[in-house]
Design a protein around this motif. Structure first.
Motif, short mmCIF file in Angstrom:
data_model
loop_
_atom_site.label_atom_id
_atom_site.label_comp_id
_atom_site.label_asym_id
_atom_site.label_seq_id
_atom_site.Cartn_x
_atom_site.Cartn_y
_atom_site.Cartn_z
N VAL A 39 0.84 -1.20 0.00
CA VAL A 39 0.00 0.00 0.00
C VAL A 39 0.87 1.24 0.00
O VAL A 39 1.91 1.29 0.66
N GLU A 40 0.45 2.23 -0.78
CA GLU A 40 1.18 3.50 -0.84
C GLU A 40 0.19 4.63 -1.06
O GLU A 40 -0.95 4.42 -1.44
N GLY A 41 0.65 5.83 -0.80
CA GLY A 41 -0.15 7.03 -1.04
C GLY A 41 0.75 8.12 -1.57
O GLY A 41 1.97 8.03 -1.50
N VAL A 42 0.14 9.14 -2.11
CA VAL A 42 0.88 10.26 -2.66
C VAL A 42 0.49 11.53 -1.92
O VAL A 42 -0.69 11.79 -1.70
N VAL A 43 1.49 12.30 -1.50
CA VAL A 43 1.25 13.59 -0.87
C VAL A 43 2.07 14.64 -1.60
O VAL A 43 3.07 14.34 -2.23
N GLN A 44 1.61 15.87 -1.49
CA GLN A 44 2.34 16.97 -2.09
C GLN A 44 2.78 17.93 -1.00
O GLN A 44 2.05 18.17 -0.06
N VAL A 45 3.96 18.42 -1.15
CA VAL A 45 4.51 19.43 -0.24
C VAL A 45 4.76 20.68 -1.09
O VAL A 45 5.35 20.59 -2.16
N GLU A 72 -0.58 13.42 5.62
CA GLU A 72 -0.93 12.02 5.33
C GLU A 72 -1.86 12.01 4.11
O GLU A 72 -2.76 12.84 4.01
N PRO A 73 -1.65 11.08 3.21
CA PRO A 73 -2.55 11.01 2.05
C PRO A 73 -3.96 10.64 2.48
O PRO A 73 -4.15 9.87 3.43
N GLU A 74 -4.95 11.21 1.79
CA GLU A 74 -6.34 10.90 2.11
C GLU A 74 -6.73 9.52 1.59
O GLU A 74 -7.48 8.80 2.23
N LEU A 75 -6.24 9.17 0.41
CA LEU A 75 -6.57 7.88 -0.19
C LEU A 75 -5.29 7.12 -0.51
O LEU A 75 -4.27 7.71 -0.83
N LEU A 76 -5.39 5.81 -0.41
CA LEU A 76 -4.24 4.94 -0.63
C LEU A 76 -4.53 3.98 -1.77
O LEU A 76 -5.68 3.71 -2.10
N GLY A 77 -3.47 3.45 -2.34
CA GLY A 77 -3.59 2.46 -3.39
C GLY A 77 -2.70 1.28 -3.09
O GLY A 77 -1.76 1.38 -2.32
N CYS A 78 -3.01 0.16 -3.71
CA CYS A 78 -2.22 -1.06 -3.52
C CYS A 78 -1.56 -1.42 -4.84
O CYS A 78 -2.13 -1.17 -5.91
N SER A 79 -0.40 -2.02 -4.76
CA SER A 79 0.32 -2.42 -5.97
C SER A 79 -0.45 -3.45 -6.79
O SER A 79 -0.17 -3.63 -7.97
N CYS A 80 -1.47 -4.08 -6.21
CA CYS A 80 -2.27 -5.05 -6.95
C CYS A 80 -3.29 -4.37 -7.85
O CYS A 80 -3.93 -5.03 -8.66
N GLY A 81 -3.44 -3.05 -7.72
CA GLY A 81 -4.35 -2.32 -8.60
C GLY A 81 -5.54 -1.69 -7.91
O GLY A 81 -6.27 -0.92 -8.52
N VAL A 82 -5.79 -2.01 -6.65
CA VAL A 82 -6.91 -1.40 -5.94
C VAL A 82 -6.52 0.03 -5.57
O VAL A 82 -5.48 0.24 -4.94
N ARG A 87 -7.73 4.74 4.89
CA ARG A 87 -6.76 4.01 5.73
C ARG A 87 -7.39 2.73 6.28
O ARG A 87 -6.74 1.68 6.33
N GLU A 88 -8.64 2.79 6.69
CA GLU A 88 -9.31 1.60 7.23
C GLU A 88 -9.48 0.53 6.15
O GLU A 88 -9.27 -0.65 6.39
N GLU A 89 -9.86 0.95 4.95
CA GLU A 89 -10.01 -0.01 3.85
C GLU A 89 -8.66 -0.63 3.50
O GLU A 89 -8.59 -1.84 3.23
N ALA A 90 -7.60 0.16 3.51
CA ALA A 90 -6.26 -0.36 3.22
C ALA A 90 -5.83 -1.37 4.28
O ALA A 90 -5.25 -2.41 3.96
N ARG A 91 -6.14 -1.07 5.54
CA ARG A 91 -5.83 -2.01 6.63
C ARG A 91 -6.58 -3.31 6.40
O ARG A 91 -6.02 -4.41 6.49
#
Length: 101
Positions: A39-45, A72-82, A87-91
């Motif tokens: 799981v990863e997310g993208v943030v901007q500074v 902290e990123p609001e939404l996360l993605g998984c390397s499997c494509g989801v 954060r709760e869904e990623a967990r």
């Protein structure tokens, strides 16, 4: 032509949204056991950047200053494509993937 039933575009859109949400929830709860799951997310500074003018190069960076902290990123993605997981869904997704291993 008069006996064809026209579909309500709003109803069609709602049906599509529901089917996409169902698919999203299934992908979270039932991860592909053969895929990698990271799981990863993208943030901007933000940075404030000052420029000088150089006759040969045009605008050149004279200074830069970070103006906010990494959040902290609001939404996360998984390397499997989801994508688009909270954060709760990623967990939940990673827990299901680990249980399937």
């Amino acid at each position: 032509m008069g006996d064809e039933t026209e579909r309500d575009p709003e109803a069609t859109l709602e049906e599509w949204k529901e089917s996409m949400q169902d698919e999203h929830e299934r992908a979270i709860a039932e991860p592909d056991p053969d895929a990698a799951h990271e799981v990863e997310g993208v943030v901007q500074v933000s940075y404030r950047v000052g420029y000088d003018y150089d006759p040969d190069e045009g605008l050149v960076v004279a200074e830069s200053e970070q103006v906010d902290e990494r959040g902290e990123p609001e939404l996360l993605g998984c390397s499997c494509g989801v994508r688009g997981m909270t954060r709760e869904e990623a967990r939940e997704h990673l827990a299901a993937a680990r249980g399937a291993e």
